[in-house]
Design a protein around this motif. Sequence first.
Motif, mmCIF file in Angstrom:
data_model
loop_
_atom_site.group_PDB
_atom_site.id
_atom_site.type_symbol
_atom_site.label_atom_id
_atom_site.label_comp_id
_atom_site.label_asym_id
_atom_site.label_seq_id
_atom_site.Cartn_x
_atom_site.Cartn_y
_atom_site.Cartn_z
ATOM 1 N N ALA A 91 0.827 -1.207 0.000
ATOM 2 C CA ALA A 91 0.000 0.000 0.000
ATOM 3 C C ALA A 91 0.862 1.259 0.000
ATOM 4 N N THR A 92 1.945 1.242 0.776
ATOM 5 C CA THR A 92 2.852 2.396 0.816
ATOM 6 C C THR A 92 3.526 2.613 -0.537
ATOM 7 N N ALA A 93 3.983 1.519 -1.148
ATOM 8 C CA ALA A 93 4.642 1.616 -2.452
ATOM 9 C C ALA A 93 3.674 2.135 -3.512
ATOM 10 N N ASP A 94 2.445 1.632 -3.500
ATOM 11 C CA ASP A 94 1.456 2.061 -4.480
ATOM 12 C C ASP A 94 1.154 3.556 -4.337
ATOM 13 N N ALA A 95 1.016 4.007 -3.097
ATOM 14 C CA ALA A 95 0.746 5.431 -2.871
ATOM 15 C C ALA A 95 1.919 6.290 -3.331
ATOM 16 N N LEU A 96 3.137 5.842 -3.032
ATOM 17 C CA LEU A 96 4.330 6.588 -3.450
ATOM 18 C C LEU A 96 4.422 6.661 -4.970
ATOM 19 N N LEU A 97 4.075 5.574 -5.637
ATOM 20 C CA LEU A 97 4.079 5.565 -7.098
ATOM 21 C C LEU A 97 3.098 6.604 -7.652
ATOM 22 N N GLY A 98 1.914 6.677 -7.059
ATOM 23 C CA GLY A 98 0.933 7.661 -7.505
ATOM 24 C C GLY A 98 1.398 9.082 -7.282
ATOM 25 N N VAL A 99 1.983 9.343 -6.129
ATOM 26 C CA VAL A 99 2.507 10.683 -5.830
ATOM 27 C C VAL A 99 3.593 11.064 -6.829
ATOM 28 N N ALA A 100 4.507 10.119 -7.094
ATOM 29 C CA ALA A 100 5.608 10.381 -8.021
ATOM 30 C C ALA A 100 5.073 10.686 -9.421
ATOM 31 N N TRP A 101 4.070 9.933 -9.872
ATOM 32 C CA TRP A 101 3.519 10.155 -11.210
ATOM 33 C C TRP A 101 2.873 11.534 -11.325
ATOM 34 N N VAL A 102 2.066 11.908 -10.328
ATOM 35 C CA VAL A 102 1.390 13.213 -10.373
ATOM 36 C C VAL A 102 2.414 14.346 -10.333
ATOM 37 N N LEU A 103 3.426 14.237 -9.469
ATOM 38 C CA LEU A 103 4.475 15.260 -9.418
ATOM 39 C C LEU A 103 5.227 15.355 -10.738
ATOM 40 N N PHE A 104 5.518 14.215 -11.343
ATOM 41 C CA PHE A 104 6.222 14.209 -12.621
ATOM 42 C C PHE A 104 5.409 14.920 -13.709
ATOM 43 N N VAL A 105 4.140 14.546 -13.836
ATOM 44 C CA VAL A 105 3.290 15.121 -14.887
ATOM 45 C C VAL A 105 3.184 16.628 -14.736
ATOM 46 N N TRP A 106 2.922 17.078 -13.515
ATOM 47 C CA TRP A 106 2.712 18.504 -13.327
ATOM 48 C C TRP A 106 4.019 19.285 -13.289
ATOM 49 N N SER A 107 5.116 18.610 -13.040
ATOM 50 C CA SER A 107 6.419 19.267 -13.201
ATOM 51 C C SER A 107 6.705 19.521 -14.676
ATOM 52 N N VAL A 108 6.370 18.551 -15.528
ATOM 53 C CA VAL A 108 6.534 18.748 -16.971
ATOM 54 C C VAL A 108 5.679 19.926 -17.437
ATOM 55 N N LEU A 109 4.419 19.957 -17.006
ATOM 56 C CA LEU A 109 3.540 21.061 -17.377
ATOM 57 C C LEU A 109 4.027 22.377 -16.772
ATOM 58 N N GLY A 110 4.611 22.299 -15.567
ATOM 59 C CA GLY A 110 5.155 23.496 -14.931
ATOM 60 C C GLY A 110 6.298 24.097 -15.733
ATOM 61 N N ASN A 111 7.104 23.251 -16.342
ATOM 62 C CA ASN A 111 8.212 23.753 -17.153
ATOM 63 C C ASN A 111 7.721 24.395 -18.447
ATOM 64 N N ILE A 112 6.563 23.949 -18.927
ATOM 65 C CA ILE A 112 5.943 24.650 -20.060
ATOM 66 C C ILE A 112 5.465 26.031 -19.608
ATOM 67 N N ALA A 113 4.872 26.070 -18.412
ATOM 68 C CA ALA A 113 4.443 27.359 -17.855
ATOM 69 C C ALA A 113 5.649 28.273 -17.616
#
Length: 400
Positions: A91-113
């Motif tokens: 459960a901890t690993a799954d949650a960490l994976l989700g957090v990492a994915w969301v941070l990654f996606v919005w970091s990419v979009l943040g660099n466009i901004a």
Amino acid sequence: MRDPEVTDVPADVVEDRPQRRGRRKWRRTAIVSAILLLLFGVPWWTLLLAGTAWPAPVVVAGTLLFAAAFVALPAMLFLGHGRSRPDWIAATADALLGVAWVLFVWSVLGNIARLVLWLAGVDDPLRARVVAVAVVVVAVVLLMWGYAEAMRVPRIRTVDVGIAGLGRGLDGLRVAMITDTHYGPIDRAKWSAAVVGRVNGLGADIVCHVGDIADGTVAQRERQASPLADVTATSARVYVTGNHEYFSEAQGWLDYMQRIGWDALHNRHIVVERGGDRLVVAGVDDATAKASGARGHGADLDAALAGADRSLPVLLLAHQPKQVTRAARAGVDLQISGHTHGGQIWPFNFLVRLEQPVVQGLSRHGERTQLYTSRGTGFWGPPFRVFAPSEITLLTLRRA
């Protein structure tokens, strides 16, 4: 007479096999490492280094946090989803994976901004700090909302499906569909009971579970799955396997569902009758069943329809949407599938589309066959749903 220890395989070929396996292992390791570096490296650079000019203690502390997550994620995924499956680690690993994915996606979009702000004349460190703070705020909001979406009892999604040749007695037949419940390391027994209550409130003629019932064996997940015994339907309750059953014990889940009163459609069909008209309800194993090595398993639509009156309309349960190719060739009227989760966490839906013909909703394939793809009732892995809400589907069959 040939010596039983003599082989026709040349020695250099025998010696080369471990080398090839070793190269494949290192290739997989390199690919996984590259993905992890991107997954954690892009947010690390965006939040801490890209012109932000944070004080040194902030950069050091943040770097240590990212480094710890980078090391912990693969280790916990391996331990949590291995043979022993400690649920808290999974459960901890799954949650960490989700957090990492969301941070990654919005970091990419943040660099466009960041580029937009640069064009607007905003300089660093203000530009970089605005982007970093915005990425964190958006990620936190989406994760909180996504967790609530994943954990809630799904809303009902109603769809009318016109079927040519449907008898008058079957017009208005109600088919309730759940799929991808993924009972797993987070105990959702109460959620499961609430889902069953909502399904029963629909008064459906047929209730279908279209696979990926759980992550684990019956012994591990029976407490969460047991409310399924209380599902009510006026004509039939039917179930087929998904790909995740083949990670544990597919036959065990087929036997369990049969034991609690469901029809397990293991490459077979039943006939439902209402008002003097009949409907063939067939089911096939998941597309991965044969490759799993499970004895006697493998999607076989010919076997599923063997002996069926082919003048009757056919409703087919098949876990993966891509199984519709075979269904269309066989003249199936309606296939219902899950598997995609609607992408579960945006923008993963675009990646799902690379493998599946449809991500969600009703679609037509060939002249006769329709496919309904559910976004799923539960969730897999990360306990988040972002822009991909779960659903309990109520399909009403209509005379076309």
